[in-house]
Design an enzyme around this catalytic site. Structure first.
Site, PDB file in Angstrom:
ATOM      1  N   CYS A   1      -2.533   8.819   2.397  1.00  0.00           N
ATOM      2  CA  CYS A   1      -2.172   8.363   1.043  1.00  0.00           C
ATOM      3  C   CYS A   1      -3.304   8.595   0.047  1.00  0.00           C
ATOM      4  CB  CYS A   1      -1.724   6.909   1.065  1.00  0.00           C
ATOM      5  SG  CYS A   1      -2.910   5.815   1.809  1.00  0.00           S
TER       6      CYS A   1
ATOM      7  N   GLU B   1       0.880  -1.184   0.000  1.00  0.00           N
ATOM      8  CA  GLU B   1       0.000   0.000   0.000  1.00  0.00           C
ATOM      9  C   GLU B   1       0.904   1.216   0.000  1.00  0.00           C
ATOM     10  OE1 GLU B   1      -3.069  -0.060  -0.360  1.00  0.00           O
ATOM     11  OE2 GLU B   1      -3.814  -1.969   0.397  1.00  0.00           O
ATOM     12  N   LEU B   2       1.093   1.826  -1.179  1.00  0.00           N
ATOM     13  CA  LEU B   2       2.117   2.877  -1.272  1.00  0.00           C
ATOM     14  C   LEU B   2       1.473   4.242  -1.511  1.00  0.00           C
ATOM     15  CD1 LEU B   2       4.595   0.659  -3.311  1.00  0.00           C
ATOM     16  CD2 LEU B   2       4.292   0.783  -0.846  1.00  0.00           C
TER      17      LEU B   2
END
Ligand code: NAD
Length: 478
Positions: free
Chosen positions: A285, A251-252
């Site tokens: 994010c 999960e970037l």
């Protein structure tokens, strides 16, 4: 008033002090004052955690999913009961306002409940056989001992997604939580301990991130890893996982486009999206970042958005009237200053904000930039802070091309009441997630994940359980 947490590691069901002799100070980002000292795990500590997790897996995989579900639900209830205390610790160490911290902790309880139930539905499949008397089965099994690496922006959410999914699937986990915000994950893990999760099933360590990941990922006992964090680190860990044939969930980062058309109530959309933008001071994010606004709606939308940004009271997250807290660490303040300086050097305008507030604590103004030239870094680099970029558009295809031009593909947002336009956006946006006319992302029952450089695999939803399971094919005669 809650004191800050006692900082221990959790290995084999015991709260222990690590043995490396190395440590760091944990800081309060609103005051830049130390809260406590956090010890680092040594290699022997990690070996103990691995042994414990092997033993924990052997025990936990044999516990029925019904019983596992009961224990997890008990943990969820304890998280709810202790939400005020955990949230306070979270605000002290991370900076976000108390209301957001409490929401994060309570949503963590919902995540546990979701996986507690979903673990009971890890159905296999029967495949019709070619011959009489043969049964072809797909059996779902927990993948084994897993390792999770969670970041500092949502210390509870990012940890709980990994813990709850792994435990619901019947796996054990060694979790490395963020060294900058270690207290709230400890409060969370204590709930699992008190709910009766057997020793070794869940282990929590802290240390030098690279030393821990480089030891755990190649280790033969670890069967799967899950990482949330930046793209460069994610690529490095994913390559290590690939080399050692380990499953991975990544999960970037993202750089979410927000596509706003001229058929919407611009004031309402500005109110919703500015709330999303400045939540956790933009260190999210899926934070909406690149606002593509139709030229006919641009002035009204941007005017309202700027007014809202100006009205946000920035202050210590523990103070009741603060609406946006401190950035989590001084690195983010430096990053904001550098990215705003670049906008200005290249001829962009800072419509509001753009500066650090005071010299104590990591406070930065809610910022809006406009007229930003295409070569400005902010249009391609994830800001991960309280900055919104306003971009005027006329043609939907051109706008989509620009929205899709980055290597990221995590969240995206759209506002239009035209069904054809909404369908076109859904069909053509390069993102793992799109939410139209509301904020519908990151709920426990919804898969959460990106494409392209934003990573792969999902946390949340039925998909979030699947990544902790393997399929065994059994074909049986008689
Ligand atoms: P960073 O790249 O140094 O670290 C990001 C995270 O990865 C941290 O939690 C860190 O502890 C961890 N990490 C770093 N190196 C590691 C390694 N070798 N092994 C295991 N874990 C490792 O950057 P940072 O300054 O902490 O954060 C800034 C950037 O990180 C932001 O710009 C943002 O893009 C990204 N980030 C993303 C998320 C997310 O939710 N996707 C969360 C936090 C940070």
């Amino acid at each position: 008033m809650t004191a800050y947490e006692t900082l221990n590691h959790y290995i084999d069901g015991q709260w222990v002090q690590p043995t490396s002799g190395k440590s760091q100070e944990v800081m309060n980002p609103a005051k830049n004052t130390p809260l406590a000292t956090l010890g680092y795990a040594s290699r022997p500590d990690l070996d103990k955690a691995i042994k414990a997790a092997e033993k924990g897996f052997a025990t936990w995989r044999k516990v029925s999913s019904f019983e596992r579900s009961g224990i997890l639900r008990k943990a969820a209830n304890l998280v709810r009961e202790r939400a005020d205390d955990i949230a306070r610790v979270l605000t002290m160490e991370q900076g976000k306002i108390l209301a957001e911290a409490k929401m994060e902790v309570l949503s963590g309880a919902d995540v546990i409940d979701w996986f507690a139930e979903e673990g009971r539905r890890a159905y296999g499949r029967i495949i019709p056989a070619r011959a009489d008397g043969v049964r072809n089965m797909i059996i779902q099994e927990p993948i084994g001992v897993t390792a999770g690496f969670a970041p500092w922006n949502f210390p509870v959410t990012q940890a709980v997604r990994k813990i709850a999914a792994a435990l619901a699937a019947g796996c054990s986990i060694i979790l490395k939580c963020p060294e900058e915000t270690p207290g709230s994950p400890i409060g969370l893990v204590r709930c699992f301990h008190d709910a009766g999760v057997p020793a070794g099933v869940l282990n929590l360590v802290y240390g030098v991130p690279a030393e821990i990941s480089e030891y755990l990922i190649p280790h033969p006992s670890i069967r799967k890893i899950s990482f949330t964090g930046s793209v460069p680190v994610g690529k490095h860990l994913a390559s290590m996982a690939g080399l050692h044939m380990k499953r991975a969930t990544m999960e970037l980062g993202g750089h979410a486009p927000v596509m706003i058309f001229d058929d919407v109530d611009t004031d309402a959309v500005a109110t919703l999206t500015s709330g999303l933008k400045y939540r956790n001071a933009g260190q999210v994010c899926i934070s909406p970042t690149r606002f593509f606004v139709h030229e006919k709606a641009y002035d009204k939308f941007v005017g309202k958005f700027i007014d809202l940004a100006k009205g946000i009271k920035v202050g210590d997250g523990l103070e009741a009237d603060s609406k946006m807290g401190a950035l989590a660490n001084p690195r983010r303040v430096n990053a904001m200053q550098s990215i705003i300086a670049d906008v200005q050097e290249k001829g962009g305008k800072v419509a509001t904000g753009g500066s650090r507030i005071g010299n104590q604590g990591n406070f930065f103004e809610p910022t809006v930039v406009t007229d930003v030239p295409k070569n400005a870094r902010i249009l391609s680099e994830e800001p991960f802070g309280p900055v919104a970029v306003m971009i005027r558009f006329k043609d939907t295809d051109e706008m989509l091309k620009e929205a899709n031009s980055l290597p990221f593909g995590l969240a995206s947002y759209a506002f239009t009441h035209d069904a054809k336009t909404a369908t076109k956006l859904a069909d053509n946006i390069d993102a793992g997630m799109l939410t139209i006319n509301h904020q519908g992302l990151a709920l426990p029952e919804m898969p959460f994940g990106g494409i392209k450089d934003s990573g792969y695999g999902h946390e949340g939803g039925a998909e979030g359980l699947q990544v902790y399971m393997v399929q065994k094919i059994v074909s049986q005669l008689g």
